[in-house]
Motif scaffolding. Structure first.
Motif, PDB file in Angstrom:
ATOM      1  N   TYR A 221     -19.340  18.978 -13.093  1.00 47.27           N
ATOM      2  CA  TYR A 221     -19.145  19.464 -11.726  1.00 47.27           C
ATOM      3  C   TYR A 221     -19.320  18.291 -10.771  1.00 47.27           C
ATOM      4  O   TYR A 221     -20.212  17.456 -10.963  1.00 47.27           O
ATOM      5  N   ALA A 222     -18.494  18.238  -9.727  1.00 45.59           N
ATOM      6  CA  ALA A 222     -18.635  17.191  -8.709  1.00 45.59           C
ATOM      7  C   ALA A 222     -17.972  17.653  -7.424  1.00 45.59           C
ATOM      8  O   ALA A 222     -17.093  18.529  -7.445  1.00 45.59           O
ATOM      9  N   THR A 223     -18.385  17.057  -6.306  1.00 45.63           N
ATOM     10  CA  THR A 223     -17.847  17.426  -4.991  1.00 45.63           C
ATOM     11  C   THR A 223     -17.391  16.195  -4.230  1.00 45.63           C
ATOM     12  O   THR A 223     -18.137  15.215  -4.122  1.00 45.63           O
ATOM     13  N   ILE A 224     -16.170  16.250  -3.719  1.00 41.68           N
ATOM     14  CA  ILE A 224     -15.737  15.301  -2.693  1.00 41.68           C
ATOM     15  C   ILE A 224     -15.997  16.000  -1.362  1.00 41.68           C
ATOM     16  O   ILE A 224     -15.343  17.002  -1.044  1.00 41.68           O
ATOM     17  N   PRO A 225     -16.958  15.537  -0.573  1.00 37.82           N
ATOM     18  CA  PRO A 225     -17.336  16.269   0.647  1.00 37.82           C
ATOM     19  C   PRO A 225     -16.200  16.315   1.662  1.00 37.82           C
ATOM     20  O   PRO A 225     -15.336  15.436   1.717  1.00 37.82           O
ATOM     21  N   ALA A 226     -16.211  17.355   2.471  1.00 39.17           N
ATOM     22  CA  ALA A 226     -15.233  17.488   3.554  1.00 39.17           C
ATOM     23  C   ALA A 226     -15.395  16.344   4.546  1.00 39.17           C
ATOM     24  O   ALA A 226     -16.499  15.853   4.781  1.00 39.17           O
ATOM     25  N   ASN A 227     -14.276  15.923   5.135  1.00 38.98           N
ATOM     26  CA  ASN A 227     -14.339  14.904   6.191  1.00 38.98           C
ATOM     27  C   ASN A 227     -13.614  15.397   7.439  1.00 38.98           C
ATOM     28  O   ASN A 227     -13.024  14.615   8.181  1.00 38.98           O
ATOM     29  N   THR A 228     -13.655  16.710   7.662  1.00 40.33           N
ATOM     30  CA  THR A 228     -13.013  17.332   8.812  1.00 40.33           C
ATOM     31  C   THR A 228     -13.966  18.337   9.434  1.00 40.33           C
ATOM     32  O   THR A 228     -14.862  18.870   8.758  1.00 40.33           O
ATOM     33  N   ASP A 229     -13.778  18.608  10.722  1.00 43.81           N
ATOM     34  CA  ASP A 229     -14.591  19.616  11.405  1.00 43.81           C
ATOM     35  C   ASP A 229     -14.037  21.025  11.218  1.00 43.81           C
ATOM     36  O   ASP A 229     -14.691  22.003  11.569  1.00 43.81           O
ATOM     37  N   LYS A 230     -12.837  21.135  10.678  1.00 42.66           N
ATOM     38  CA  LYS A 230     -12.257  22.463  10.445  1.00 42.66           C
ATOM     39  C   LYS A 230     -12.990  23.205   9.332  1.00 42.66           C
ATOM     40  O   LYS A 230     -13.580  22.600   8.436  1.00 42.66           O
ATOM     41  N   GLN A 231     -12.916  24.537   9.384  1.00 40.24           N
ATOM     42  CA  GLN A 231     -13.435  25.366   8.307  1.00 40.24           C
ATOM     43  C   GLN A 231     -12.321  25.557   7.275  1.00 40.24           C
ATOM     44  O   GLN A 231     -11.421  26.364   7.452  1.00 40.24           O
ATOM     45  N   VAL A 232     -12.375  24.758   6.222  1.00 40.49           N
ATOM     46  CA  VAL A 232     -11.322  24.741   5.212  1.00 40.49           C
ATOM     47  C   VAL A 232     -11.845  25.420   3.939  1.00 40.49           C
ATOM     48  O   VAL A 232     -12.968  25.133   3.508  1.00 40.49           O
ATOM     49  N   PRO A 233     -11.061  26.298   3.324  1.00 40.52           N
ATOM     50  CA  PRO A 233     -11.502  26.874   2.041  1.00 40.52           C
ATOM     51  C   PRO A 233     -11.780  25.771   1.022  1.00 40.52           C
ATOM     52  O   PRO A 233     -11.050  24.779   0.954  1.00 40.52           O
TER      53      PRO A 233
END
Length: 415
Positions: free
Chosen positions: A64-76
């Motif tokens: 398991y791994a995560t590429i963190p969000a880099n936007t202020d939008k609420q993206v699924p």
């Protein structure tokens, strides 16, 4: 966007292909082979080196791994998934990947066994790849592009996104699974930990293939009980379970209901293993159809065949046990058309023509879809699967990397 990007997908794939990760359909452990974790541990190490800080390998062999969000939008949250294991149909030990630069369009003779030839006539997709750089094995093993091509593509796309923060995206989860080839790929996946809303398996074949429908599948086991006797005094006593099992298989249709005589949307009943003795013999079947309701019809037919053969052998008995394996992902994806539509648009952005196809088989995505993660399947370039003739185009793999990146971008744009 990719003009000056130095792809890592080919070198990653060559590295991963040399690690033996075959799963074992006869094992009851999970994962079915510990050696699958050899690749998984390497993937965690490489993800951490990219700066993906939460990469982990759990006790069941999942990465398991995560590429963190880099936007202020609420993206699924979306997930990209591939499996690390390779098929047991051909050896995966000592794989020696070979790059055939600027493939000339002819037959490819593999050097370690010149009897193994990837024929351009028998593999028309290969012939269409003239000018591409083609990776094969050496002739004594499978290549493992199913699904290490998908693994390498996800890893390279992750590398691109981490090094190109100007490409906006929501949180992206990466999932690498064991044991897909034995139908147990997501058996112990932690969906709560995964925390994604939609997903994509990177486990398809030719460039542009986009699959949102697959076989529904059951497994079946016929257990035949005969009567054992000393062969020297067996007249009118011995009833051979082995011979009865052979009769059951022989009584199946010769011109229909089998993999070798069906295509497109036709289902089948396929015996895959026989083992036993005079006293007790087991036959394992896989039963497949795009229409889930047809599975029961196939199973009823198989039972009738079994009963008809048994009627000729007084004293013998048999049982038929059916086990659900997976179901057609279309039953879920039809309620989430945007998931497949975004994949098609991402391909077009990568200058790839989407090819809507159905899978005469299954992927982790079919199971994931019914576990709450609608999950179609996207091309990787892997071809001639489960065989020594397996091959993959580096150019196809690069297009898959682009498709993943454009998909991440699209979900952010549409949010």
């Amino acid at each position: 966007m990719f003009t000056n990007y130095s792809y890592t997908v080919d070198t990653r794939f060559m590295r991963y292909a040399q690690i033996d990760t075959q799963s074992d359909p006869l094992s009851s452990t999970f994962p079915t082979t510990e050696k699958q974790k050899d690749l998984s541990r390497l993937l965690v190490k490489e993800l951490l080196e990219m700066g993906i800080t939460d990469a982990e390998l759990d006790e069941h062999g999942y990465v398991y791994a995560t590429i963190p969000a880099n936007t202020d939008k609420q993206v699924p949250v979306i997930c990209f998934c591939s499996h690390v294991d390779t098929s047991s149909d051909s050896s995966g030990t000592g794989v020696k990947p070979i790059v055939h630069r600027q493939y000339d369009g002819g037959d490819i003779v593999l050097p370690d066994d010149e009897n193994v030839v990837i024929s351009a006539k028998e593999h028309p997709y290969l012939a269409s790849k003239k000018g591409d750089d083609i990776i094969t094995a050496s002739g004594t093993t499978l290549l493992g592009a199913d699904d290490k091509a998908g693994v390498a593509e996800i890893m390279d796309a992750a590398h691109f996104l981490v090094t190109h923060p100007e490409v906006k995206h929501g949180a992206i989860r990466i999932l690498f699974t064991p044991d897909e080839e034995v139908g147990r790929g997501v058996e112990k996946a932690d969906m709560k930990k995964l925390g994604a809303s939609f997903g994509y398996t990177m486990d398809g074949g030719e460039l542009g293939s986009l699959e949102d429908e697959n076989f529904s599948a059951d497994g079946a086991k016929i257990t035949v009980h005969g009567i054992s006797a000393h062969p020297g005094a067996a007249k009118d006593k011995l009833v051979s379970a082995i011979k009865i099992a052979g009769e059951i298989v022989d009584a199946l249709p010769k011109d229909s209901l089998s993999p070798e005589t069906t295509e497109d949307r036709e289902g089948f009943i396929h015996p895959v293993r026989i083992q036993g003795t005079v006293e007790k013999t087991e036959i394992d079947f896989i039963i497949r159809d795009f229409e889930t309701a047809q599975l029961e019809a196939h199973e009823t037919y198989l039972r009738r065949v079994m009963d008809k053969v048994l009627a000729k052998h007084p004293g013998a008995r048999a049982t038929l046990k059916v086990t659900e394996q997976y179901r057609n992902m279309k039953e879920v994806l039809v309620h989430h058309p945007e998931v497949t539509a975004y994949a098609a648009e991402a391909m077009r952005r990568a200058d790839v023509q989407p090819l809507r196809m159905s899978i005469r088989g299954g992927t982790d995505g079919s199971r994931l879809s019914f576990m709450g993660l609608p999950c179609p399947n996207i091309f990787t370039g892997e071809m001639a699967l489960h065989s020594k003739q397996e091959y993959v185009s580096i150019q196809d793999m690069k297009k898959a990397v682009q498709t993943i990146v454009y998909l991440a971008q699209l979900w952010e744009e549409k949010a």
